[in-house]
Enzyme design. Sequence first.
Site, PDB file in Angstrom:
ATOM      1  N   THR A 124       1.203   3.488   6.176  1.00  0.00           N
ATOM      2  CA  THR A 124       1.385   5.061   6.114  1.00  0.00           C
ATOM      3  C   THR A 124       1.272   5.704   5.241  1.00  0.00           C
ATOM      4  O   THR A 124       1.518   7.214   5.754  1.00  0.00           O
ATOM      5  CB  THR A 124       2.866   4.662   5.815  1.00  0.00           C
ATOM      6  N   ASN A 174      -2.824  -0.060  -1.013  1.00  0.00           N
ATOM      7  CA  ASN A 174      -2.412  -0.980  -0.484  1.00  0.00           C
ATOM      8  C   ASN A 174      -1.304  -1.410  -0.265  1.00  0.00           C
ATOM      9  O   ASN A 174      -0.649  -2.184   0.928  1.00  0.00           O
ATOM     10  CB  ASN A 174      -3.527  -2.575  -0.573  1.00  0.00           C
ATOM     11  N   THR A 197     -13.361  -7.464   4.786  1.00  0.00           N
ATOM     12  CA  THR A 197     -13.153  -6.408   5.487  1.00  0.00           C
ATOM     13  C   THR A 197     -14.536  -5.386   5.594  1.00  0.00           C
ATOM     14  O   THR A 197     -14.115  -4.755   5.240  1.00  0.00           O
ATOM     15  CB  THR A 197     -11.636  -5.984   5.439  1.00  0.00           C
TER      16      THR A 197
END
Length: 408
Positions: A408, A403, A195
């Site tokens: 949220t 993580n 990523t």
Amino acid sequence: MTGQNGFTIALDGSVTTPKGFRAGGVHCGIKKVQRFDLGAIVCDVPADVAAVFTTNVVIAAPLTVTKESIAKEGKLQAMLVNSGNANACTGEQGDKDARDMRATFAEALGVPEHYVGVTSTGVIGVPMPMEKLYRGIPELRTKLSTEGGDDFCQAIMTTDLVQKSICVTLTVDGKQVSVAGAAKGSGMIHPNMATMLGFMTTDAALQPGCLQSLLSHATDVTFNMITVDGDTSTNDMVVAMASGLAGNEPLGPNHPDWESFSAAFRHVAETLAKEIARDGEGATKLIEVNVVGASTDYDARTIAKTIVGSNLVKSAVYGSDANWGRIIAAAGRAGVPMNPNTVDIRLGDIAVLRQSAPVAFDEPAAKAYLDGNEVTIHVDLHGGAGKATAWGCDLTYDYVKINASYRT
């Protein structure tokens, strides 16, 4: 600072230092926090382009669109990037949104659509808030400048704690040539693209095909040699753009300055890769693993990546525990041939294993070394000429906290 291969680190340089490049970033509202979340690199001319993409079979829509753009002519004039939303696993609407991003930015710049690439990073499976992008793109166009490198770096960050940027200069045919790069990446980082997004710019002129071969090789020994958590993402890519405006004769393997340029290019890629590993989510230490004495370079790379990716090794480094048993165990499960009876291991300069037998060492000194923010593990297999280096980071409590609540 001048490197041994003749290039100089440009301390104030950025992706806009090479001739012909501008960049910028704005906050368009994809992120709830007031931080830039939309950025771009733009070239004054259609630039030669090379790219490498994630090996995950689940590929985000923007990567498909960028591949299409590059395939058209082998050139790009702009890369548009957003953070906060990956536009991955978003179905036909995601494909449409990625193409609309490309078309909207191309219209704003007044260039053909296939001269624009797009990429995204952030949460997977959430529709792209296109109205925010439609408002942000015109503003972004007005912010593009040769001073916009830092704003671009901020715009591509997700859980990154620091911006990642590097620029070097060298002389080619008596002309100053610059090679620069910017990257983002902190979690979901694993060898074979993770990523992470990487962007490299240069004003060098290159012979056809040379930029792609150069990027592919550099990626193999830099970006593909880092790991944070063993996860490979859906959005990862590295793009290199060459404006050709430095005025040099086109570079290729037979050019007298090719080796110097290659070394500079690799240095930019390696620096960005190490900064990604150093900035791993929750990380407190950069880990470097050097493996020598393997049968082949491939075997050395496999073993180095296995060691640096081992959660047990990463946890031991976090706890400053000189637990060499975890290192040799990781090497042994890498799946490539090695003699288990001829392994030497050092932590920095401290020998802990010789010919696969324990060496008495100063435990307090080893702990003091492991307490530092950079830890180097040396492994000598005494089995051949193969060698490789991999980079990673320690595994901390904060990685789980970050993580556990990413959405949220």
